[in-house]
Write a protein that holds these residues in place. Structure first.
Motif, PDB file in Angstrom:
ATOM      1  N   ALA A 144       1.023  -1.411  -0.295  1.00  0.00           N
ATOM      2  CA  ALA A 144      -0.378  -0.217  -0.021  1.00  0.00           C
ATOM      3  C   ALA A 144       0.518   1.126  -0.278  1.00  0.00           C
ATOM      4  CB  ALA A 144      -0.899  -0.112   1.034  1.00  0.00           C
ATOM      5  N   ASP A 145       0.683   2.287  -0.811  1.00  0.00           N
ATOM      6  CA  ASP A 145       0.783   3.388  -0.731  1.00  0.00           C
ATOM      7  C   ASP A 145       0.698   4.258   0.418  1.00  0.00           C
ATOM      8  OD1 ASP A 145       2.632   3.285  -3.408  1.00  0.00           O
ATOM      9  OD2 ASP A 145       0.958   2.855  -4.198  1.00  0.00           O
ATOM     10  N   GLU A 146      -0.719   4.533   0.839  1.00  0.00           N
ATOM     11  CA  GLU A 146      -1.110   4.857   1.749  1.00  0.00           C
ATOM     12  C   GLU A 146      -2.336   3.869   2.430  1.00  0.00           C
ATOM     13  OE1 GLU A 146      -3.652   7.962   0.154  1.00  0.00           O
ATOM     14  OE2 GLU A 146      -2.614   9.021  -0.900  1.00  0.00           O
ATOM     15  N   THR A 147      -2.016   4.324   3.720  1.00  0.00           N
ATOM     16  CA  THR A 147      -2.282   3.330   4.685  1.00  0.00           C
ATOM     17  C   THR A 147      -3.233   4.540   5.621  1.00  0.00           C
ATOM     18  OG1 THR A 147      -0.979   2.105   4.396  1.00  0.00           O
ATOM     19  CG2 THR A 147      -2.401   1.581   7.080  1.00  0.00           C
ATOM     20  N   HIS A 148      -4.879   4.834   5.996  1.00  0.00           N
ATOM     21  CA  HIS A 148      -5.660   5.741   5.917  1.00  0.00           C
ATOM     22  C   HIS A 148      -6.106   4.999   7.702  1.00  0.00           C
ATOM     23  CE1 HIS A 148      -5.669   8.358   3.192  1.00  0.00           C
ATOM     24  NE2 HIS A 148      -5.561   7.036   1.829  1.00  0.00           N
ATOM     25  N   LEU A 149      -5.376   5.201   8.868  1.00  0.00           N
ATOM     26  CA  LEU A 149      -6.190   4.887   9.776  1.00  0.00           C
ATOM     27  C   LEU A 149      -7.891   5.412   9.640  1.00  0.00           C
ATOM     28  CD1 LEU A 149      -6.318   3.224  12.800  1.00  0.00           C
ATOM     29  CD2 LEU A 149      -5.256   5.322  14.002  1.00  0.00           C
ATOM     30  N   VAL A 150      -8.986   4.939  10.338  1.00  0.00           N
ATOM     31  CA  VAL A 150     -10.252   5.782   9.878  1.00  0.00           C
ATOM     32  C   VAL A 150     -10.562   5.601  11.657  1.00  0.00           C
ATOM     33  CG1 VAL A 150     -12.784   5.688   8.873  1.00  0.00           C
ATOM     34  CG2 VAL A 150     -10.905   5.025   7.805  1.00  0.00           C
ATOM     35  N   LEU A 151     -10.702   6.814  11.901  1.00  0.00           N
ATOM     36  CA  LEU A 151     -11.633   6.421  12.922  1.00  0.00           C
ATOM     37  C   LEU A 151     -12.578   7.709  13.421  1.00  0.00           C
ATOM     38  CD1 LEU A 151      -8.277   8.999  15.513  1.00  0.00           C
ATOM     39  CD2 LEU A 151      -9.268   6.193  15.447  1.00  0.00           C
ATOM     40  N   SER A 152     -13.776   7.077  13.879  1.00  0.00           N
ATOM     41  CA  SER A 152     -15.180   8.337  13.830  1.00  0.00           C
ATOM     42  C   SER A 152     -14.955   8.856  15.306  1.00  0.00           C
ATOM     43  CB  SER A 152     -16.153   6.974  14.911  1.00  0.00           C
ATOM     44  OG  SER A 152     -17.221   8.053  14.730  1.00  0.00           O
ATOM     45  N   SER A 153     -15.983  10.132  14.280  1.00  0.00           N
ATOM     46  CA  SER A 153     -15.167  11.430  16.115  1.00  0.00           C
ATOM     47  C   SER A 153     -16.241  10.748  16.643  1.00  0.00           C
ATOM     48  CB  SER A 153     -15.263  13.017  13.849  1.00  0.00           C
ATOM     49  OG  SER A 153     -16.431  12.536  14.143  1.00  0.00           O
ATOM     50  N   ALA A 154     -17.287  10.958  16.361  1.00  0.00           N
ATOM     51  CA  ALA A 154     -18.315  10.282  17.560  1.00  0.00           C
ATOM     52  C   ALA A 154     -17.781   9.836  18.993  1.00  0.00           C
ATOM     53  CB  ALA A 154     -19.394  10.142  17.040  1.00  0.00           C
ATOM     54  N   SER A 155     -16.144   9.137  18.218  1.00  0.00           N
ATOM     55  CA  SER A 155     -16.070   8.453  19.679  1.00  0.00           C
ATOM     56  C   SER A 155     -14.922   8.743  20.563  1.00  0.00           C
ATOM     57  CB  SER A 155     -15.003   6.903  19.189  1.00  0.00           C
ATOM     58  OG  SER A 155     -15.886   6.986  17.979  1.00  0.00           O
ATOM     59  N   ALA A 156     -14.881   8.479  21.678  1.00  0.00           N
ATOM     60  CA  ALA A 156     -14.433   9.243  22.921  1.00  0.00           C
ATOM     61  C   ALA A 156     -13.444   9.232  22.724  1.00  0.00           C
ATOM     62  CB  ALA A 156     -14.452   8.209  23.935  1.00  0.00           C
ATOM     63  N   GLN A 157     -12.280  10.576  23.270  1.00  0.00           N
ATOM     64  CA  GLN A 157     -10.574  10.346  23.128  1.00  0.00           C
ATOM     65  C   GLN A 157     -10.046   9.766  23.595  1.00  0.00           C
ATOM     66  OE1 GLN A 157      -9.727  14.379  25.317  1.00  0.00           O
ATOM     67  NE2 GLN A 157      -7.640  14.080  24.991  1.00  0.00           N
ATOM     68  N   ARG A 158     -10.398   8.873  24.299  1.00  0.00           N
ATOM     69  CA  ARG A 158      -9.834   7.656  24.978  1.00  0.00           C
ATOM     70  C   ARG A 158      -9.963   6.324  23.710  1.00  0.00           C
ATOM     71  NH1 ARG A 158     -10.385   4.212  30.643  1.00  0.00           N
ATOM     72  NH2 ARG A 158      -9.135   3.009  30.578  1.00  0.00           N
ATOM     73  N   THR A 159     -10.829   6.462  23.501  1.00  0.00           N
ATOM     74  CA  THR A 159     -10.876   5.725  22.699  1.00  0.00           C
ATOM     75  C   THR A 159     -10.267   5.247  21.330  1.00  0.00           C
ATOM     76  OG1 THR A 159     -13.149   4.626  23.306  1.00  0.00           O
ATOM     77  CG2 THR A 159     -12.543   3.623  20.785  1.00  0.00           C
ATOM     78  N   MET A 160     -10.161   7.014  20.714  1.00  0.00           N
ATOM     79  CA  MET A 160      -8.954   7.137  19.957  1.00  0.00           C
ATOM     80  C   MET A 160      -8.022   7.095  20.121  1.00  0.00           C
ATOM     81  SD  MET A 160     -10.869  11.105  18.070  1.00  0.00           S
ATOM     82  CE  MET A 160     -12.825  11.214  17.723  1.00  0.00           C
ATOM     83  N   LEU A 161      -7.624   7.605  20.761  1.00  0.00           N
ATOM     84  CA  LEU A 161      -6.032   7.677  21.283  1.00  0.00           C
ATOM     85  C   LEU A 161      -5.631   5.807  21.551  1.00  0.00           C
ATOM     86  CD1 LEU A 161      -5.812  10.522  24.026  1.00  0.00           C
ATOM     87  CD2 LEU A 161      -5.346  10.176  21.576  1.00  0.00           C
ATOM     88  N   ASP A 162      -6.556   5.093  21.729  1.00  0.00           N
ATOM     89  CA  ASP A 162      -6.032   3.622  22.475  1.00  0.00           C
ATOM     90  C   ASP A 162      -5.772   3.204  21.021  1.00  0.00           C
ATOM     91  OD1 ASP A 162      -5.526   1.574  23.540  1.00  0.00           O
ATOM     92  OD2 ASP A 162      -7.504   0.792  22.423  1.00  0.00           O
ATOM     93  N   ALA A 163      -6.878   3.746  19.833  1.00  0.00           N
ATOM     94  CA  ALA A 163      -6.817   2.813  18.355  1.00  0.00           C
ATOM     95  C   ALA A 163      -5.421   3.348  18.070  1.00  0.00           C
ATOM     96  CB  ALA A 163      -8.097   3.771  17.792  1.00  0.00           C
ATOM     97  N   MET A 164      -5.601   4.495  18.023  1.00  0.00           N
ATOM     98  CA  MET A 164      -4.340   5.209  17.849  1.00  0.00           C
ATOM     99  C   MET A 164      -2.773   4.972  17.738  1.00  0.00           C
ATOM    100  SD  MET A 164      -4.891   9.393  17.218  1.00  0.00           S
ATOM    101  CE  MET A 164      -5.067  10.522  16.033  1.00  0.00           C
TER     102      MET A 164
END
Length: 441
Positions: free
Chosen positions: A354-374
């Protein structure tokens, strides 16, 4: 290909529009409902949005599935009733909050001498959904008092409960000029940290001075520019391969963040707007009907779809799609804590290069959920972040905090399920505008 969006006050009314437009060949691709109008986001009317397309074979298949599911209509009606009850509870809670802040604001304004103490009214504060007539233009004093009350109520709603309000709130929005107060309070409503909001305010005040602080448009522009500097730069400009390979883009992320719909949006954009030859690959063979969903999109957009489960199948699929300009890869949603499955997904993705790999995050998620996925999706070597479902997000402040902690740029934001629309490049300036109360497109 014909794709059209219909809106109405109920599902049945919107479905009637689909039938009137497409006839018996109409196929509903996506549905959603949201609130429109109201006061302070309360009391608005429910709007149902259907995205539909024409297609005799797809329509026949959907109707056959509907006949095999006689309880589908009942389930839909139950879901609508649940959504209505949830909205009623939200309005009741918001109404109680506004009543309390209304009373507190009147008392504090009277103490500060901004307005006189209003006479006692047995009826209490105005109803949440009441329509308040604007004051007469000639009564400038009344206009100022109404604006002061609005600022005070909004400021009180953002103060921490308990403790000394003055020490917890170093900037008193009620003392600011209108041009600075509105965007400053908008940042607090977006749940940006107080540190960032105060720093942006101080920078703009120094930049514009007292006279410039009265110009609402200049203040908003200056704040947007200052706020955008608190985000990492946009992801690097797209680089097309020079070895004859198709540009390969993979989307990874947790279950339910909107990867499949986003792949369809990107595919339609590349083909319809840029005239590229597009191929689709899906590794999502775990989720029920996931392959069928993407196959439906592929048939409508008229692009080839490959389904793979192993690294060998991925290599074969990429060889079959070598004539394409762009290959988009949809992956199965993975729990970030499931290290074994993330490792298996990486093995399947590796042959695609893959030339690009995008991590898809739901902006409706809690901040802790986003940071954990990142953190946990780092093993898939994503190089940019894509935010979905901004239309469902309560605030954008969590996105600011998340992006400030990861050394990646943003790629796209999506604001609904409509294909091929509701997607746009994500820039720090665009996110800053949303934090200041800007509208979704």
């Amino acid at each position: 290909m014909k794709i059209k969006t219909f809106t109405a006050g109920s599902y049945d009314a919107a479905l009637d529009q689909v039938r009137d437009h497409f006839g018996a060949d109409g196929v509903v691709l996506h549905t959603r409902s949201y609130k429109r109008g109201g006061l302070l986001g309360i009391g608005g009317r429910t709007v149902v949005e259907l995205t539909a397309s024409a297609g005799r074979e797809l329509g026949q298949r959907n109707r056959a599935q509907a006949r095999r599911s006689p309880r589908a209509e009942a389930a839909r009606e139950l879901e609508e009733r649940r959504a209505a009850r949830t909205e009623e509870r939200r309005e009741a809670l918001a109404g109680d909050l506004i009543k309390k802040t209304y009373a507190a604001a009147k008392q504090e304004l009277a103490t500060q001498g901004v307005v006189g103490t209003p006479p006692t009214d047995a009826a209490g504060p105005p109803a949440v959904t009441a329509t308040i007539a604007p004051p007469a233009p000639a009564d400038d004093r009344l206009c100022e008092e109404v604006a002061a009350v609005k600022r005070m109520v909004r400021e009180l709603m953002h103060r921490p409960s308990g403790g000394d309000a003055a020490s917890a709130d170093p900037v008193e929005a009620s003392t600011l000029p209108e041009g600075l107060a509105e965007p400053y309070l908008a940042m607090l409503e977006a749940e940006l940290s107080r540190e960032i909001a105060d720093a942006v305010l101080a920078e703009v005040r120094d930049q514009l001075g007292e006279s410039g602080a009265e110009d609402a448009e200049r203040c908003r522009e200056a704040m947007a520019a200052a706020l955008s500097r608190y985000l990492p730069e946009q992801a690097d400009q797209r680089k097309w391969p020079t070895d004859g390979r198709p540009l390969t883009i993979a989307l990874v992320g947790s279950t339910g963040v909107g990867k499949t719909t986003t792949v369809a949006k990107l595919a339609a954009g590349f083909k319809l707007n840029e005239g590229k030859r597009v191929g689709l690959v899906t590794i999502d063979t775990y989720r029920i009907a996931a392959v069928e969903q993407l196959r439906t999109y592929a048939e409508i957009i008229d692009v080839p779809l490959e389904v793979v489960k192993t690294p060998a199948e991925m290599r074969a699929a990429m060889e079959r799609l070598h004539d394409c300009d762009v290959v988009l890869i949809d992956t199965a949603g993975r729990c970030p804590k499931d290290a074994d499955r993330l490792a298996a997904l990486r093995e399947v993705l590796e042959p695609a290069r893959a030339d690009e790999t995008h991590l898809v995050l739901s902006s409706a998620s809690a901040q802790r959920t986003m940071l954990d996925a990142m953190d946990r999706f780092e093993r898939l070597s994503y190089d940019r972040v894509l935010f979905t479902k901004l239309d469902e997000a309560v605030t954008v402040g969590v996105m600011f905090d998340a992006m400030r902690r990861v050394n990646r740029g943003m790629s796209y934001i999506t604001t609904g399920q409509e294909v091929p629309h509701r997607i746009e490049p994500a820039t720090p300036r665009r996110l800053a505008e949303l934090a200041l109360g800007g509208e979704l497109r």
